[in-house]
Design a protein around this motif. Structure first.
Motif, PDB file in Angstrom:
ATOM      1  N   THR A  99      38.600  -7.721  50.146  1.00  0.00           N
ATOM      2  CA  THR A  99      37.350  -7.359  49.274  1.00  0.00           C
ATOM      3  C   THR A  99      36.921  -5.985  50.317  1.00  0.00           C
ATOM      4  O   THR A  99      36.727  -5.272  50.220  1.00  0.00           O
ATOM      5  CB  THR A  99      36.564  -7.544  48.745  1.00  0.00           C
ATOM      6  N   VAL A 100      36.073  -6.225  51.684  1.00  0.00           N
ATOM      7  CA  VAL A 100      36.084  -5.752  52.443  1.00  0.00           C
ATOM      8  C   VAL A 100      37.386  -4.729  52.794  1.00  0.00           C
ATOM      9  O   VAL A 100      36.778  -3.386  53.322  1.00  0.00           O
ATOM     10  CB  VAL A 100      35.260  -6.325  53.568  1.00  0.00           C
ATOM     11  N   GLN A 101      37.956  -5.108  52.713  1.00  0.00           N
ATOM     12  CA  GLN A 101      39.226  -3.524  53.266  1.00  0.00           C
ATOM     13  C   GLN A 101      39.382  -2.744  52.314  1.00  0.00           C
ATOM     14  O   GLN A 101      39.630  -2.152  52.713  1.00  0.00           O
ATOM     15  CB  GLN A 101      40.365  -4.802  53.915  1.00  0.00           C
ATOM     16  N   ARG A 102      39.117  -3.724  51.636  1.00  0.00           N
ATOM     17  CA  ARG A 102      39.939  -2.633  50.614  1.00  0.00           C
ATOM     18  C   ARG A 102      38.826  -1.794  50.111  1.00  0.00           C
ATOM     19  O   ARG A 102      38.756  -0.227  49.836  1.00  0.00           O
ATOM     20  CB  ARG A 102      40.600  -2.688  49.516  1.00  0.00           C
ATOM     21  N   ALA A 110      35.641   4.543  44.237  1.00  0.00           N
ATOM     22  CA  ALA A 110      34.987   5.191  44.573  1.00  0.00           C
ATOM     23  C   ALA A 110      35.864   7.093  44.650  1.00  0.00           C
ATOM     24  O   ALA A 110      34.639   7.640  44.523  1.00  0.00           O
ATOM     25  CB  ALA A 110      35.796   4.900  45.316  1.00  0.00           C
ATOM     26  N   ALA A 111      37.291   7.412  43.977  1.00  0.00           N
ATOM     27  CA  ALA A 111      36.638   8.474  43.823  1.00  0.00           C
ATOM     28  C   ALA A 111      35.939   9.030  42.441  1.00  0.00           C
ATOM     29  O   ALA A 111      35.474  10.052  42.300  1.00  0.00           O
ATOM     30  CB  ALA A 111      38.706   8.944  43.414  1.00  0.00           C
ATOM     31  N   ARG A 112      36.065   8.377  40.960  1.00  0.00           N
ATOM     32  CA  ARG A 112      35.302   8.762  40.245  1.00  0.00           C
ATOM     33  C   ARG A 112      34.087   8.716  40.350  1.00  0.00           C
ATOM     34  O   ARG A 112      33.070   9.181  39.660  1.00  0.00           O
ATOM     35  CB  ARG A 112      35.682   7.929  38.976  1.00  0.00           C
ATOM     36  N   LEU A 166      38.194   0.752  53.295  1.00  0.00           N
ATOM     37  CA  LEU A 166      38.953   1.634  53.166  1.00  0.00           C
ATOM     38  C   LEU A 166      38.565   3.440  52.241  1.00  0.00           C
ATOM     39  O   LEU A 166      38.855   3.799  52.048  1.00  0.00           O
ATOM     40  CB  LEU A 166      40.560   0.876  52.959  1.00  0.00           C
ATOM     41  N   ALA A 167      38.162   2.427  51.236  1.00  0.00           N
ATOM     42  CA  ALA A 167      38.200   3.681  49.934  1.00  0.00           C
ATOM     43  C   ALA A 167      37.558   4.041  49.297  1.00  0.00           C
ATOM     44  O   ALA A 167      37.330   5.528  50.055  1.00  0.00           O
ATOM     45  CB  ALA A 167      38.078   2.218  48.688  1.00  0.00           C
ATOM     46  N   ASP A 173      38.947  -4.022  40.217  1.00  0.00           N
ATOM     47  CA  ASP A 173      39.361  -5.663  41.256  1.00  0.00           C
ATOM     48  C   ASP A 173      39.447  -5.227  41.969  1.00  0.00           C
ATOM     49  O   ASP A 173      40.820  -4.417  42.546  1.00  0.00           O
ATOM     50  CB  ASP A 173      40.911  -5.803  40.284  1.00  0.00           C
ATOM     51  N   LEU A 174      38.613  -5.766  43.310  1.00  0.00           N
ATOM     52  CA  LEU A 174      38.526  -5.610  44.457  1.00  0.00           C
ATOM     53  C   LEU A 174      39.473  -5.829  45.124  1.00  0.00           C
ATOM     54  O   LEU A 174      40.169  -5.850  46.736  1.00  0.00           O
ATOM     55  CB  LEU A 174      37.640  -5.846  44.765  1.00  0.00           C
TER      56      LEU A 174
END
Length: 252
Positions: A126-129, A82-84, A132-133, A71-72
């Motif tokens: 979605t671009v923002q998230r 991103a962390a995974r 940032l991620a 869910d973006l």
């Protein structure tokens, strides 16, 4: 890997593709995987994603392509994704943003403000998230790239496309700000990571041509050509492509 580009191939590169469920996603997944990349696809539609991943994996000869529903619009979920990726693969070298959508009207006075609400989510939030991620992970990569696919209408809005053009323009501005962050944090040696915008008029693929055999699709970009342009971003130095708009359709 000690430089900020992947000239000659993407062997070992780990690249995420957001909004990968459509024809453009399939082409990009296949192209990146054929170049040796580990490709992780995301989409909101499970069936579309599974089909795109399976088709791209088959086209690329069983290459390393996996899919995940993300869910973006949820920053925490996007950060976890991103962390995974970085934990599982030891690195993340790219995020290709293909999340799209279109709403328009016959004239400016007929614009539905509800269209803005939809496009604000799809094209801006979605671009923002994702930016940032993935920001820190791309900075840690020897050749991190954030690639946004945008539309020529952002620079030349038409009366019936106010919401769409404004959304695309906002997404471009956000991506250019990301590029400025990469530049400022890159130090004296220049940015190691880069944020790039690929600008098209519209996309065309074989299925669309089959549906409309008499259409000329003038100025449209084939999804395979888009995929080539996406892959080429890793062949060029960060200094060359960071904070730039790369026009695949000549501006009018």
């Amino acid at each position: 890997m000690t430089t900020d580009s992947y000239e000659g191939g993407l062997d070992g590169a780990v690249i995420a593709v957001a909004g990968a469920g459509g024809p453009a996603g399939r082409a990009v997944l296949q192209r990146l995987a054929r170049s040796g990349g580990h490709v992780i696809a995301a989409d909101a539609d499970p069936e579309r994603l599974a089909r795109a991943v399976d088709d791209a994996r088959y086209d690329a000869g069983g290459a390393d392509i996996t899919g995940e529903i993300v869910d973006l619009l949820d920053l925490e979920a996007t950060q976890d994704w991103a962390a995974r990726i970085e934990k599982d693969h030891g690195r993340v070298d790219g995020l290709v943003h293909l999340v799209g959508g279109w709403r328009g009207s016959a004239s400016f006075p007929e614009t539905e403000l509800a269209d803005w609400d939809v496009l604000h989510d799809l094209l801006i939030r979605t671009v923002q998230r994702t930016s940032l991620a993935f920001h820190d992970g791309l900075m840690r990569s020897p050749g991190g790239r954030y690639v946004l696919v945008s539309a020529a209408g952002a620079a030349k809005p038409t009366a019936g496309n106010a919401a769409y053009a404004a959304s695309k323009a906002a997404a471009e501005a956000w991506t250019l700000a990301l590029g400025d962050s990469f530049r400022k944090l890159g130090g004296d040696g220049g940015p190691g990571a880069a944020a790039t915008i690929l600008v098209i008029k519209a996309l065309v693929h074989d299925g669309l041509r089959a549906e409309r055999p008499d259409a000329k699709f003038a100025g449209f970009t084939d999804v395979r050509d888009l995929a080539e342009a996406v892959a080429d971003i890793w062949n060029r130095s960060a200094t060359e492509v960071n904070g730039t708009r790369q026009w695949l359709t000549p501006p009018s």
